[in-house]
Scaffold this motif. Structure first.
Motif, mmCIF file in Angstrom:
data_model
loop_
_atom_site.group_PDB
_atom_site.id
_atom_site.type_symbol
_atom_site.label_atom_id
_atom_site.label_comp_id
_atom_site.label_asym_id
_atom_site.label_seq_id
_atom_site.Cartn_x
_atom_site.Cartn_y
_atom_site.Cartn_z
ATOM 1 N N VAL A 75 44.935 63.153 36.528
ATOM 2 C CA VAL A 75 44.495 62.205 35.508
ATOM 3 C C VAL A 75 45.681 61.409 34.954
ATOM 4 C CG1 VAL A 75 43.444 62.012 33.215
ATOM 5 C CG2 VAL A 75 42.452 63.555 34.914
ATOM 6 N N SER A 76 46.815 62.081 34.747
ATOM 7 C CA SER A 76 48.008 61.377 34.257
ATOM 8 C C SER A 76 48.473 60.324 35.249
ATOM 9 C CB SER A 76 49.134 62.374 33.992
ATOM 10 O OG SER A 76 48.751 63.332 33.035
ATOM 11 N N PHE A 77 48.432 60.663 36.541
ATOM 12 C CA PHE A 77 48.813 59.687 37.566
ATOM 13 C C PHE A 77 47.877 58.486 37.560
ATOM 14 C CE2 PHE A 77 47.994 58.122 41.877
ATOM 15 C CZ PHE A 77 49.234 57.562 42.174
ATOM 16 N N MET A 78 46.576 58.732 37.423
ATOM 17 C CA MET A 78 45.608 57.629 37.418
ATOM 18 C C MET A 78 45.787 56.744 36.186
ATOM 19 S SD MET A 78 42.238 59.682 38.783
ATOM 20 C CE MET A 78 41.191 58.244 38.749
ATOM 21 N N ILE A 79 46.029 57.350 35.028
ATOM 22 C CA ILE A 79 46.232 56.556 33.806
ATOM 23 C C ILE A 79 47.507 55.731 33.906
ATOM 24 C CG2 ILE A 79 46.720 56.720 31.341
ATOM 25 C CD1 ILE A 79 44.847 59.113 31.221
ATOM 26 N N SER A 80 48.585 56.354 34.403
ATOM 27 C CA SER A 80 49.839 55.608 34.534
ATOM 28 C C SER A 80 49.717 54.476 35.538
ATOM 29 C CB SER A 80 50.966 56.555 34.938
ATOM 30 O OG SER A 80 50.696 57.136 36.208
ATOM 31 N N SER A 81 48.956 54.687 36.607
ATOM 32 C CA SER A 81 48.769 53.608 37.587
ATOM 33 C C SER A 81 47.992 52.440 36.990
ATOM 34 C CB SER A 81 48.055 54.142 38.822
ATOM 35 O OG SER A 81 46.729 54.532 38.511
ATOM 36 N N LEU A 82 47.079 52.722 36.059
ATOM 37 C CA LEU A 82 46.346 51.638 35.396
ATOM 38 C C LEU A 82 47.275 50.813 34.500
ATOM 39 C CD1 LEU A 82 43.010 53.408 34.396
ATOM 40 C CD2 LEU A 82 43.336 51.703 36.187
ATOM 41 N N PHE A 83 48.254 51.488 33.911
ATOM 42 C CA PHE A 83 49.184 50.776 33.029
ATOM 43 C C PHE A 83 50.161 49.909 33.798
ATOM 44 C CE2 PHE A 83 47.986 53.820 29.670
ATOM 45 C CZ PHE A 83 47.836 52.934 28.616
ATOM 46 N N ASN B 269 50.121 49.083 37.222
ATOM 47 C CA ASN B 269 49.687 48.448 38.467
ATOM 48 C C ASN B 269 48.584 47.443 38.148
ATOM 49 O OD1 ASN B 269 49.044 47.726 41.048
ATOM 50 N ND2 ASN B 269 48.650 49.822 41.773
ATOM 51 N N SER B 270 48.817 46.190 38.492
ATOM 52 C CA SER B 270 47.821 45.149 38.212
ATOM 53 C C SER B 270 46.881 44.903 39.382
ATOM 54 C CB SER B 270 48.540 43.826 37.873
ATOM 55 O OG SER B 270 49.360 43.413 38.959
ATOM 56 N N LEU B 271 47.068 45.647 40.477
ATOM 57 C CA LEU B 271 46.209 45.452 41.647
ATOM 58 C C LEU B 271 44.876 46.168 41.454
ATOM 59 C CD1 LEU B 271 48.876 46.000 44.455
ATOM 60 C CD2 LEU B 271 48.104 43.841 43.463
ATOM 61 N N THR B 272 43.832 45.631 42.060
ATOM 62 C CA THR B 272 42.506 46.257 42.028
ATOM 63 C C THR B 272 41.948 46.330 43.436
ATOM 64 O OG1 THR B 272 41.437 44.112 41.672
ATOM 65 C CG2 THR B 272 41.970 45.411 39.698
ATOM 66 N N ASN B 273 41.028 47.260 43.610
ATOM 67 C CA ASN B 273 40.351 47.404 44.897
ATOM 68 C C ASN B 273 38.949 46.812 44.771
ATOM 69 O OD1 ASN B 273 39.041 48.283 47.236
ATOM 70 N ND2 ASN B 273 40.241 50.192 47.312
ATOM 71 N N ARG B 274 38.706 45.736 45.477
ATOM 72 C CA ARG B 274 37.424 45.036 45.308
ATOM 73 C C ARG B 274 36.245 45.843 45.806
ATOM 74 N NH1 ARG B 274 35.750 41.965 49.875
ATOM 75 N NH2 ARG B 274 37.156 42.142 51.673
ATOM 76 N N PHE B 275 36.501 46.854 46.679
ATOM 77 C CA PHE B 275 35.408 47.668 47.193
ATOM 78 C C PHE B 275 34.963 48.740 46.194
ATOM 79 C CE2 PHE B 275 37.572 46.205 51.083
ATOM 80 C CZ PHE B 275 36.517 45.519 51.673
ATOM 81 N N LEU B 276 35.759 48.980 45.150
ATOM 82 C CA LEU B 276 35.406 49.988 44.156
ATOM 83 C C LEU B 276 34.915 49.390 42.848
ATOM 84 C CD1 LEU B 276 38.261 52.628 44.594
ATOM 85 C CD2 LEU B 276 35.924 52.722 45.444
ATOM 86 N N LEU B 277 34.881 48.042 42.750
ATOM 87 C CA LEU B 277 34.451 47.422 41.504
ATOM 88 C C LEU B 277 32.970 47.678 41.242
ATOM 89 C CD1 LEU B 277 36.385 44.035 41.636
ATOM 90 C CD2 LEU B 277 36.899 46.058 40.284
ATOM 91 N N GLU B 278 32.158 47.554 42.262
ATOM 92 C CA GLU B 278 30.721 47.827 42.125
ATOM 93 C C GLU B 278 30.284 48.659 43.321
ATOM 94 O OE1 GLU B 278 28.529 44.271 41.651
ATOM 95 O OE2 GLU B 278 29.625 43.585 39.884
ATOM 96 N N HIS B 279 30.810 49.854 43.377
ATOM 97 C CA HIS B 279 30.581 50.686 44.559
ATOM 98 C C HIS B 279 30.167 52.086 44.123
ATOM 99 C CE1 HIS B 279 31.127 52.215 48.639
ATOM 100 N NE2 HIS B 279 31.258 50.944 49.025
ATOM 101 N N GLN B 280 29.395 52.761 44.987
ATOM 102 C CA GLN B 280 28.888 54.094 44.662
ATOM 103 C C GLN B 280 29.854 55.198 45.077
ATOM 104 O OE1 GLN B 280 26.016 54.398 42.935
ATOM 105 N NE2 GLN B 280 26.024 52.169 42.920
ATOM 106 N N THR B 281 30.859 54.862 45.868
ATOM 107 C CA THR B 281 31.755 55.910 46.388
ATOM 108 C C THR B 281 32.511 56.605 45.264
ATOM 109 O OG1 THR B 281 32.040 54.627 48.412
ATOM 110 C CG2 THR B 281 33.633 56.387 47.976
#
Length: 230
Positions: A38-46, A48-60
């Protein structure tokens, strides 16, 4: 016994406490892994400005973060249930000890040996010597044989108490009018300290427990001597 600088559990003196420590370490490992992820994911949000377009509206991603916590809970629940049944298991006892909580001292009766009973009071600070532990030593220790299956029957005469010895993995309420039962085995000799862990009145802090584990031969000699004295 515990000291001011102790951060971990006391050294286990029974198989039950060993299992409790193993489960604690297992749960802590799972929590450390979760915290790290969870700490890694939160730090990556702070950072990293990149996004994955396949996860924006995805069920995975929703499927993963629904199934993964369920799997983690199973890894924690299964050892917990196993330990819960181990703590409630009562094997064929070799020695039965009856414990009665009073305000504010403990009474002990060895049910297998007639006329072996005594009260256990805290040693007052004025009478303690340099080798005594303040607020933890008693005038009559609870003598029990090691490597022997012991059953303890616990009740109280006035209010609710709690018979607790941390190094043995034992903590059971003493309730007036009810009889609680526990079973354990001490796997090494020594002195094991505990206290009443239920707020039972003004002198709640002054009814300690001292269990002395000795060999079976020494235990039988102590029983014989105690019966002669009484």
């Amino acid at each position: 016994m515990a000291t001011w600088t102790a951060l971990n559990f006391q050294d286990a003196a029974s198989p039950l406490m060993e299992q409790l420590i193993y489960f604690h370490d297992h749960a802590m490992l799972v929590l450390i892994l979760i915290t790290t992820l969870v700490s890694f994911m939160i730090s990556s949000l702070f950072f990293n400005s990149l996004t994955n377009r396949f996860l924006l509206e995805h069920q995975t991603i929703e499927t993963v973060w629904t199934i993964l916590p369920a799997v983690i809970l199973i890894f924690i629940a299964l050892p917990s249930l196993r330990l819960l049944y181990l703590l409630d298991e009562v094997n064929n006892p070799n020695v039965t000890l009856k414990v009665i909580g009073h305000q504010w001292y403990w009474s002990y009766e060895y049910s297998d040996f007639p006329q072996v009973e005594f009260d256990s009071y805290m040693v007052p600070e004025a009478e303690a010597d340099n080798s005594s532990f303040r607020l933890l030593d008693v005038d009559n220790r609870t003598i029990l044989p090691m490597n022997t299956q012991i059953r303890v029957l616990i009740t109280a005469a006035d209010v609710i108490h709690s018979w607790t010895v941390p190094s043995l993995g034992v903590k059971v309420d003493a309730i007036p009018g009810r009889l609680n039962q526990l079973s354990f085995q001490i796997n090494r000799p020594g002195l094991f300290y505990g206290q009443c862990s239920e707020i039972c009145g003004a002198n709640h802090s002054f009814m300690p427990i001292v269990v002395e584990s000795i060999s079976v031969k020494s235990f039988l000699n102590w029983i014989y001597e105690h019966k002669e004295e009484s």
